[in-house]
Design a protein around this motif. Structure first.
Motif, PDB file in Angstrom:
ATOM      1  N   UNK A 158       0.851  -1.182   0.000  1.00  0.00           N
ATOM      2  CA  UNK A 158       0.000   0.000   0.000  1.00  0.00           C
ATOM      3  C   UNK A 158       0.889   1.234   0.000  1.00  0.00           C
ATOM      4  N   UNK A 159       0.279   2.371  -0.237  1.00  0.00           N
ATOM      5  CA  UNK A 159       1.030   3.623  -0.239  1.00  0.00           C
ATOM      6  C   UNK A 159       1.210   4.147   1.180  1.00  0.00           C
ATOM      7  N   UNK A 160       2.193   4.970   1.357  1.00  0.00           N
ATOM      8  CA  UNK A 160       2.403   5.664   2.632  1.00  0.00           C
ATOM      9  C   UNK A 160       2.651   7.148   2.341  1.00  0.00           C
ATOM     10  N   UNK A 161       1.729   8.022   2.713  1.00  0.00           N
ATOM     11  CA  UNK A 161       0.475   7.728   3.400  1.00  0.00           C
ATOM     12  C   UNK A 161      -0.549   7.023   2.504  1.00  0.00           C
ATOM     13  N   UNK A 162      -1.553   6.415   3.136  1.00  0.00           N
ATOM     14  CA  UNK A 162      -2.634   5.766   2.400  1.00  0.00           C
ATOM     15  C   UNK A 162      -3.328   6.795   1.509  1.00  0.00           C
ATOM     16  N   UNK A 163      -3.592   6.395   0.265  1.00  0.00           N
ATOM     17  CA  UNK A 163      -4.240   7.283  -0.700  1.00  0.00           C
ATOM     18  C   UNK A 163      -5.705   6.899  -0.866  1.00  0.00           C
TER      19      UNK A 163
END
Length: 273
Positions: A158-163
């Motif tokens: 997942x992305x950091x921060x969550x998108x």
């Protein structure tokens, strides 16, 4: 990709021709027409629908969709296969001329979307996929050359921060509730808004992790995106049941749903209707 291309070439051709017709109209002036339910339609919707029907009718598989005849459930319930089509998803965005509209074509088998295609006339990109072959993306220019389709990666992070990506035209207080819940478990969330099933381009390219929808949609708005997203490990879940959305229902409206990377564990208790 070769088998997928052979099996669904008709949908690629239909989407390319429909997109060309849409862009010709988009470049000029056009009239907005209001349908009986109050939703807008343009000559682009109708022209694209006519083109797609021309290509799909010879398959012998019935068609349902935004501009298609709505057969009663007494007829539809016997259909094992059907095409689910939105010839111009994002008509409001088309009218605003912000570019956020797409062509959606899905194949439903026993209430499940088993194939999906989404084409962006503005970016001239297509994504498509099914569970067996995975998902792929290419440009309009290369769409009829199967070796030039690029496989989309299976979701492994997942992305950091969550998108989080949401509708440009609809807002619900549940959105903030969902953001708060994700932030407790996964840290900061960044939010963007976008019209139409164009959001699935962001999801399948792992530029977005979650797309919640707590406002009305129809089956043809989401079916293609669900098939493609599921092909790479995403999920599109009915918030009331915790199970994937199903299709060719008696009521063609979708329940509220959350599309997300399967690596995200989101509790649905707060969002059930």
């Amino acid at each position: 990709m070769t088998d997928l291309f052979k099996q669904y070439k008709v949908t690629i051709t239909a989407a390319l021709e429909a997109s060309e017709a849409i862009m010709k109209i988009y470049a000029g002036d056009f009239e907005r027409i209001e349908k009986e339910d109050g939703s807008p339609v343009t000559i682009a919707d109708l022209s694209a629908s006519k083109i797609i029907r021309k290509h799909l009718l010879p398959t012998g598989i019935p068609i349902t969709g935004e501009e298609a005849e709505k057969h009663p459930f007494s007829v539809r319930k016997s259909w094992k296969h059907l095409w689910c089509v939105d010839p111009l998803d994002g008509t409001k965005e088309f009218i605003k001329k912000n570019g956020e509209f797409v062509v959606n074509i899905a194949l439903i088998e026993n209430s499940k979307p088993v194939f999906g295609l989404i084409a962006s006339p503005i970016s001239k990109e297509i994504i498509l996929g099914n569970e067996k072959s995975g998902a792929f993306q290419t440009s309009f220019e290369n769409a009829l050359e199967p070796r030039k389709w690029e496989p989309l990666k299976y979701l492994s992070s997942t992305n950091s921060p969550i998108q989080l990506i949401s509708s440009r035209s609809h807002y619900s207080g549940n959105l903030q509730k969902l953001v708060d819940e994700i932030e407790v478990e996964y840290g900061p969330v960044e939010r963007t808004a976008m019209g139409s099933a164009l959001k699935f381009f962001e999801l399948v390219n792992n530029r977005a992790d979650v797309y919640p929808r707590f406002a009305p949609t129809m089956e043809w708005d989401i079916a293609a995106g669900q098939a493609i997203y599921e092909a790479i490990g995403g999920k599109v879940i009915n918030v009331n049941t915790g199970k994937p959305l199903v299709y060719n229902k008696e009521n063609l409206k979708n329940p509220h749903f959350i599309a997300s990377n399967s690596l995200l564990n989101i509790s649905l208790d707060s969002f059930q209707q």
